[in-house]
Design a protein around this motif. Structure first.
Motif, short mmCIF file in Angstrom:
data_model
loop_
_atom_site.label_atom_id
_atom_site.label_comp_id
_atom_site.label_asym_id
_atom_site.label_seq_id
_atom_site.Cartn_x
_atom_site.Cartn_y
_atom_site.Cartn_z
N ILE A 81 22.68 -3.34 -3.34
CA ILE A 81 21.33 -3.24 -2.80
C ILE A 81 20.66 -4.59 -2.97
CG2 ILE A 81 19.10 -2.07 -2.98
CD1 ILE A 81 20.65 0.30 -4.22
N LYS A 82 20.38 -5.23 -1.85
CA LYS A 82 19.73 -6.53 -1.85
C LYS A 82 18.47 -6.44 -1.02
CE LYS A 82 22.20 -10.25 -1.41
NZ LYS A 82 23.14 -11.30 -0.99
N GLY A 83 17.44 -7.11 -1.47
CA GLY A 83 16.22 -7.13 -0.67
C GLY A 83 15.01 -7.45 -1.51
N TRP A 84 13.87 -7.05 -1.00
CA TRP A 84 12.58 -7.36 -1.62
C TRP A 84 11.81 -6.06 -1.85
CZ3 TRP A 84 11.32 -12.33 -2.95
CH2 TRP A 84 12.18 -13.31 -2.47
N VAL A 85 11.17 -5.96 -3.01
CA VAL A 85 10.40 -4.77 -3.38
C VAL A 85 8.97 -5.19 -3.69
CG1 VAL A 85 10.17 -2.90 -5.06
CG2 VAL A 85 12.43 -3.64 -4.33
N ASN A 86 8.02 -4.51 -3.07
CA ASN A 86 6.61 -4.73 -3.40
C ASN A 86 6.25 -3.89 -4.61
OD1 ASN A 86 6.00 -6.49 -1.25
ND2 ASN A 86 5.70 -4.77 0.15
N VAL A 87 5.46 -4.46 -5.50
CA VAL A 87 4.95 -3.74 -6.66
C VAL A 87 3.45 -3.64 -6.50
CG1 VAL A 87 4.76 -3.69 -9.17
CG2 VAL A 87 6.80 -4.68 -8.10
N TYR A 88 2.95 -2.43 -6.59
CA TYR A 88 1.53 -2.17 -6.41
C TYR A 88 0.90 -1.72 -7.71
CZ TYR A 88 2.89 -2.17 -1.51
OH TYR A 88 3.38 -2.53 -0.28
N SER A 89 -0.37 -2.03 -7.88
CA SER A 89 -1.11 -1.59 -9.05
C SER A 89 -1.22 -0.08 -9.04
CB SER A 89 -2.50 -2.23 -9.06
OG SER A 89 -3.29 -1.63 -10.06
N GLY A 90 -0.95 0.55 -10.16
CA GLY A 90 -1.06 2.00 -10.26
C GLY A 90 -2.50 2.47 -10.31
N ASN A 91 -3.43 1.54 -10.52
CA ASN A 91 -4.84 1.90 -10.54
C ASN A 91 -5.41 2.04 -9.14
OD1 ASN A 91 -4.75 1.71 -13.32
ND2 ASN A 91 -5.23 -0.48 -13.28
N ASP A 92 -4.57 1.79 -8.16
CA ASP A 92 -4.97 1.85 -6.76
C ASP A 92 -5.12 3.32 -6.36
OD1 ASP A 92 -5.26 1.60 -4.04
OD2 ASP A 92 -3.66 0.12 -3.83
#
Length: 148
Positions: A81-92
């Motif tokens: 598995i290759k690629g890019w992952v966005n990480v979002y704030s859980g407070n959103d």
């Protein structure tokens, strides 16, 4: 493997052990002409992460009980598995927490290119992206507590 499935070991083939590691059978010593315990473990081979060889029964067992070195099936190469992952704030607040995970950060989809991850982050208004991480892992890595 469950009792309903049969496993036939073959010299030169790779197998998956109960602990998830890759093993190869390198020798079938056959029946011991003098009798004794050797008949019970005629298959010999090696496993990833083990310095010494391992002996198996014809059914892939290493002992009378379930052992981490028992062969449980044919080896299947894990998917990369290759690629890019966005990480979002859980407070959103707009993201929510669909799995009721007590966490301050959330990740979602794996995108094949950084540009795709960037576009997704912009198009998801109301979300607070805090990171975009490149990944290159084998499917299942880290799920059983092992350290890469």
């Amino acid at each position: 493997m469950n009792d309903k499935q049969s496993l036939t070991l073959e010299v030169g083939k790779y197998y998956r052990m109960r602990n998830g590691r890759k093993a190869i059978v390198t020798c079938d010593s056959g029946a011991n002409p003098f009798g004794g315990e050797d008949d019970k473990f005629p298959f010999n081979g090696y496993a990833d992460g083990f310095e010494a060889g391992i002996c198996w029964t014809a059914k892939g067992k290493t002992s009378g009980w379930n052992s981490e070195c028992d062969i449980i099936g044919a080896w299947v190469e894990p998917k990369r598995i290759k690629g890019w992952v966005n990480v979002y704030s859980g407070n959103d607040e707009s993201y929510g927490n669909p799995h009721n995970i007590d966490s301050s950060h959330h990740c979602g989809h794996v995108y094949p290119k950084r540009a795709h991850a960037d576009i997704a982050a912009v198009s998801l208004t109301g979300r607070n992206r805090i990171a975009c991480i490149e990944i290159d892992v084998l499917e299942g890595a880290g799920l059983e507590g092992e350290v890469a």
